[in-house]
Design a protein around this motif. Structure first.
Motif, short mmCIF file in Angstrom:
data_model
loop_
_atom_site.label_atom_id
_atom_site.label_comp_id
_atom_site.label_asym_id
_atom_site.label_seq_id
_atom_site.Cartn_x
_atom_site.Cartn_y
_atom_site.Cartn_z
N GLU A 102 0.81 -1.22 0.00
CA GLU A 102 0.00 0.00 0.00
C GLU A 102 0.84 1.28 0.00
N ASP A 103 2.12 1.17 0.36
CA ASP A 103 3.01 2.34 0.40
C ASP A 103 4.04 2.36 -0.72
N PHE A 104 3.97 1.41 -1.63
CA PHE A 104 5.08 1.21 -2.56
C PHE A 104 4.52 0.72 -3.90
N ARG A 105 4.75 1.48 -4.95
CA ARG A 105 4.35 1.03 -6.28
C ARG A 105 5.31 1.58 -7.33
N ILE A 106 5.38 0.89 -8.44
CA ILE A 106 6.14 1.30 -9.62
C ILE A 106 5.13 1.54 -10.72
N LEU A 107 5.24 2.68 -11.42
CA LEU A 107 4.24 2.98 -12.44
C LEU A 107 4.83 3.71 -13.63
N THR A 108 4.14 3.60 -14.74
CA THR A 108 4.54 4.32 -15.94
C THR A 108 4.06 5.76 -15.84
N ILE A 109 4.72 6.65 -16.60
CA ILE A 109 4.33 8.05 -16.63
C ILE A 109 4.54 8.59 -18.04
N PRO A 110 3.58 9.34 -18.59
CA PRO A 110 3.82 9.98 -19.89
C PRO A 110 5.01 10.94 -19.78
N SER A 111 5.88 10.92 -20.77
CA SER A 111 7.09 11.75 -20.68
C SER A 111 7.52 12.23 -22.06
N SER A 112 7.85 13.51 -22.14
CA SER A 112 8.42 14.06 -23.37
C SER A 112 9.91 13.74 -23.47
N HIS A 113 10.54 13.44 -22.34
CA HIS A 113 11.98 13.21 -22.33
C HIS A 113 12.36 11.97 -23.13
N ALA A 126 8.37 10.30 -4.28
CA ALA A 126 8.21 9.76 -5.63
C ALA A 126 9.51 10.02 -6.39
N PHE A 127 10.12 8.98 -6.88
CA PHE A 127 11.40 9.07 -7.57
C PHE A 127 11.14 9.06 -9.08
N MET A 128 11.55 10.15 -9.73
CA MET A 128 11.12 10.45 -11.09
C MET A 128 12.12 10.10 -12.18
N GLY A 129 13.37 9.83 -11.84
CA GLY A 129 14.36 9.72 -12.89
C GLY A 129 14.39 11.00 -13.69
N ASP A 130 14.37 10.89 -15.03
CA ASP A 130 14.37 12.07 -15.91
C ASP A 130 12.98 12.33 -16.51
N ALA A 131 11.96 11.65 -16.01
CA ALA A 131 10.65 11.64 -16.68
C ALA A 131 10.03 13.02 -16.84
N LEU A 132 10.35 13.97 -15.97
CA LEU A 132 9.72 15.28 -16.03
C LEU A 132 10.42 16.25 -16.97
N TYR A 133 11.55 15.86 -17.50
CA TYR A 133 12.35 16.79 -18.30
C TYR A 133 11.87 16.87 -19.75
N ALA A 134 12.26 17.95 -20.39
CA ALA A 134 11.92 18.16 -21.80
C ALA A 134 12.70 17.19 -22.69
N ARG A 135 12.28 17.12 -23.93
CA ARG A 135 13.02 16.34 -24.92
C ARG A 135 14.09 17.24 -25.53
N LEU A 139 19.46 22.84 -30.55
CA LEU A 139 19.18 24.26 -30.34
C LEU A 139 17.97 24.55 -29.45
N HIS A 140 17.16 23.53 -29.13
CA HIS A 140 16.03 23.84 -28.27
C HIS A 140 15.52 22.59 -27.55
N HIS A 141 14.79 22.82 -26.45
CA HIS A 141 14.18 21.76 -25.68
C HIS A 141 12.66 21.92 -25.76
N THR A 142 11.96 20.82 -25.94
CA THR A 142 10.52 20.90 -26.16
C THR A 142 9.75 19.87 -25.34
N TYR A 143 8.49 20.19 -25.09
CA TYR A 143 7.54 19.25 -24.52
C TYR A 143 6.47 18.97 -25.56
N ASN A 144 6.05 17.72 -25.62
CA ASN A 144 4.85 17.37 -26.37
C ASN A 144 3.66 17.73 -25.48
#
Length: 210
Positions: A102-113, A126-135, A139-144
């Protein structure tokens, strides 16, 4: 690099620049070790190898700074996304989420990175890795925009009080401030344009421009 303690059963090895290596998170739960990403350094490899007891590896995504040590360590279980599985050709695929308790899960997350990002939600963190970062592109960084919207919805569905972002100078960040940041980015979305350019949104060190 000094191993840093978060709680009595959570610690992490901070990311490094040379070689480029992700933060490596260690969670002790019910006498088992859970390791989030394997990093790229000898120190990360040695810390994982020196653990006693069962070792469960969770890979956030397939980039080398998160996976390099995977073939240089011993472990009992490996969990990853279907996209990462295509790159490393082994492990147990998590399609949506895996609930440990109940205190521990692994899940997928939509990510532009990158495709196929996993995160860990454990108690207040919540441990995110690089999931929140832009792609990153030339010359530029973008989010879908669609992925960013899904990412924000995922973040809002988490119970954790703190979000931990790999490579960030401030590894542990307040939940509300992180969600607010990405909502501000999403406000830049213009109808008919699937991409949100954020090159002018951040400083070179990753901090938000005033």
């Amino acid at each position: 690099m000094e191993l840093k303690t978060i709680t009595e059963n959570i610690c992490f090895l901070p990311a490094s620049e040379n070689p480029l290596s992700s933060d490596v998170v260690f969670i002790k739960e019910n006498n088992e070790n859970w390791i989030f990403d394997t990093g790229h350094t000898e120190q990360a490899r040695d810390l994982i190898e020196d653990l006693s007891g069962k070792k469960n590896i969770v890979i956030s995504h397939f980039h080398e700074d998160h996976t390099y040590n995977l073939n240089r360590i011993t472990y009992d279980n490996l969990y990853l996304s279907s996209w990462t599985f295509k790159k490393v050709h082994k492990g147990t695929i998590i399609e949506n989420q895996m609930i440990i308790n109940e205190d521990f899960r692994i899940l997928t997350i939509p990510s532009s990175h990158e495709k196929g990002c996993l995160i860990i939600e454990y108690k207040d963190y919540a441990f995110m890795g690089d999931a929140l970062y832009a792609r990153p592109k030339i010359l530029h960084h973008t989010y879908n925009a669609q992925l960013l919207k899904g990412m924000i919805e995922c973040l809002e569905g988490l119970k954790a009080k703190y979000f931990c972002l790999s490579h960030a100078g401030n590894f542990i960040q307040n939940r509300e401030s992180v969600i607010r940041l990405y909502k501000d980015i999403y406000k830049r979305h213009k109808a008919g344009n699937p991409v949100i350019d954020v090159e002018d949104f951040f400083n070179a060190d990753g901090s938000v421009k005033e």
